[in-house]
Design an enzyme around this catalytic site. Structure first.
Site, PDB file in Angstrom:
ATOM      1  N   ALA A 125     -82.667 -44.766  59.481  1.00  0.00           N
ATOM      2  CA  ALA A 125     -81.115 -44.709  59.220  1.00  0.00           C
ATOM      3  C   ALA A 125     -80.997 -46.292  59.891  1.00  0.00           C
ATOM      4  O   ALA A 125     -81.514 -46.577  60.843  1.00  0.00           O
ATOM      5  CB  ALA A 125     -80.779 -43.683  60.232  1.00  0.00           C
ATOM      6  N   GLU A 183     -95.545 -18.725  33.778  1.00  0.00           N
ATOM      7  CA  GLU A 183     -96.127 -18.276  32.408  1.00  0.00           C
ATOM      8  C   GLU A 183     -96.155 -16.693  32.409  1.00  0.00           C
ATOM      9  O   GLU A 183     -95.508 -16.050  31.344  1.00  0.00           O
ATOM     10  CB  GLU A 183     -97.456 -18.806  32.039  1.00  0.00           C
ATOM     11  CG  GLU A 183     -97.276 -20.333  31.818  1.00  0.00           C
ATOM     12  CD  GLU A 183     -97.832 -20.939  32.885  1.00  0.00           C
ATOM     13  OE1 GLU A 183     -98.694 -22.054  32.755  1.00  0.00           O
ATOM     14  OE2 GLU A 183     -97.408 -20.445  34.116  1.00  0.00           O
ATOM     15  N   GLU A 188     -90.705 -39.992  60.161  1.00  0.00           N
ATOM     16  CA  GLU A 188     -89.562 -40.282  60.893  1.00  0.00           C
ATOM     17  C   GLU A 188     -90.109 -40.921  62.185  1.00  0.00           C
ATOM     18  O   GLU A 188     -90.386 -40.141  63.096  1.00  0.00           O
ATOM     19  CB  GLU A 188     -88.606 -38.726  61.320  1.00  0.00           C
ATOM     20  CG  GLU A 188     -88.211 -38.361  59.956  1.00  0.00           C
ATOM     21  CD  GLU A 188     -87.085 -37.151  60.009  1.00  0.00           C
ATOM     22  OE1 GLU A 188     -86.111 -37.455  61.412  1.00  0.00           O
ATOM     23  OE2 GLU A 188     -87.175 -36.204  59.450  1.00  0.00           O
ATOM     24  N   GLY A 248     -94.084 -50.058  60.465  1.00  0.00           N
ATOM     25  CA  GLY A 248     -94.421 -51.389  60.041  1.00  0.00           C
ATOM     26  C   GLY A 248     -96.115 -51.166  59.588  1.00  0.00           C
ATOM     27  O   GLY A 248     -96.799 -51.871  58.772  1.00  0.00           O
ATOM     28  N   ALA A 250     -82.218 -49.137  65.999  1.00  0.00           N
ATOM     29  CA  ALA A 250     -82.075 -48.546  67.143  1.00  0.00           C
ATOM     30  C   ALA A 250     -81.703 -49.852  68.103  1.00  0.00           C
ATOM     31  O   ALA A 250     -81.928 -50.937  67.724  1.00  0.00           O
ATOM     32  CB  ALA A 250     -83.279 -47.928  67.650  1.00  0.00           C
TER      33      ALA A 250
END
Length: 371
Positions: free
Chosen positions: A158, A56, A302, A309, A166
């Site tokens: 991934a 502002e 990550e 879980g 993995a």
């Protein structure tokens, strides 16, 4: 053009300005502002970095005397309290602005409607709600921290086409291609903290930092996220790449391991103790601490299937960002998350699709928790 149409048009431009602070403004919210006189933009501003001028006063300074009798479009309610900078409301009143259009009220309890109230007391018309959905989405982490005392938690994984993250021995570099890995760097740059575990850091010798350059990001200086490591067993040592790159680190562990870790890890790394919870650490306590002690709005997780879980079982995940690679890893590979068996399919959907984006040869899929 109706007033409503004009409000929507100028608010979109203000929101575009707010986006420019995405990588630098946190822990403050991203805010953009326009001052409009007779249908023409005479002042623009956006909040670049905590401690620097808010949107502002920047827009008012650019508008000068043309702000008198003008309309201000701002993506978040103007602040009325002293923080790292002076409050914005007195400047708006002093400039003679006639009308203020805000996308939404500020969820910060120190503001929460007070800014609009003071403006209205000064005879300035206030309209709230135009562009609210986009404004809240832009600052979803700030919103969650202010309303719940915890940051927005995004889990990044991934995985292969058969849902594996993995190999059985823990190897996961690299499931996805270069474009997907570069995209993760942008995700880190948007986050206040990157959260991982000692097991993941040791296995991958992970650094967890942003490896994009300032010029590439279009910013003056790269803001490195706080790197947060959960070390339930006191496994970290000084021989890790994690300590060799710029940026702050904090390690959460049990009290019994804290003295050894403080002696082992670099002196600038903070070691904090936290209660045990089941087979791990108290995740709710850690997340609340990140919000309260470090002003973290957004956490990028990550980590491996066990930790993911655990977060999911406690319903602490707001967003899943999954990079899917066109490969198959087989039955013995690690899943996306280790979860207990599910008996029957509930009618309620746990997750809602937000975005699908191609990063050849991979695909990034984003889901939000359906609360």
């Amino acid at each position: 053009m109706t007033v409503r149409d004009m409000d929507a048009r100028f608010m979109e431009e203000a929101l575009d300005l707010a986006e420019r602070g995405r990588y630098t403004a946190p822990p403050n919210p991203c805010v953009g502002c326009l001052v409009v006189a007779d249908g023409t933009v005479v002042g623009r501003g956006f909040h670049r970095r905590a401690g620097e001028p808010h949107a502002e006063p920047q827009a008012l300074a650019q508008a000068g005397s043309q702000a008198h009798g003008a309309t201000m479009y701002v993506t978040l309610e103007p602040c009325a309290h002293q923080g790292r900078t002076a409050p914005c409301v007195p400047d708006i009143i002093a400039a003679g602005v006639k009308r203020v259009v805000s996308a939404c009220e500020d969820p910060n309890p120190q503001v929460a409607g007070r800014g609009h109230g003071l403006l209205e007391e000064a005879g300035i018309e206030c309209a709230v709600g135009t562009g609210a959905e986009r404004a809240r989405a832009l600052n979803q982490g700030f919103w969650k921290r202010m309303t719940t005392g915890r940051p927005w938690v995004c889990v990044k994984q991934a995985m292969s086409l058969d849902g594996k993250t993995a190999l059985a021995d823990g190897s996961s570099q690299w499931i996805t291609g270069q474009k997907a890995r570069t995209d993760v760097q942008w995700q880190r740059a948007r986050s206040g903290a990157v959260l991982s575990t000692a097991a993941t850091v040791r296995r991958d010798d992970a650094r967890l930092n942003v490896r994009l350059g300032a010029e590439e990001m279009g910013v003056g200086q790269v803001r490195q996220p706080l790197r947060v490591i959960m070390d339930r067993k006191g496994e970290l040592s000084e021989r890790l790449a994690l300590w060799s790159v710029p940026g702050s680190c904090v390690v959460y562990t049990l009290g019994e391991h804290a003295p050894r870790l403080r002696a082992e890890v670099p002196g600038e790394t903070e070691v904090r103790t936290v209660r045990a919870a089941g087979k791990g650490l108290d995740l709710k306590e850690v997340l609340s601490g990140l919000a309260a002690d470090y002003e973290i709005n957004d956490v990028l997780v990550e980590a491996g299937a066990k930790f993911v879980g655990a977060l999911l079982k406690e319903d602490l995940v707001d967003e899943l960002k999954v990079y899917i690679a066109p490969r198959l890893l087989g039955a013995n590979a690690a899943p996306l998350a280790e979860l207990p068996p599910v008996e029957g399919l509930p009618e309620h959907l746990d997750w809602m699709l937000q975005d699908v984006h191609a990063l050849e040869p991979d695909v990034r899929v984003t889901y939000y928790r359906n609360r």
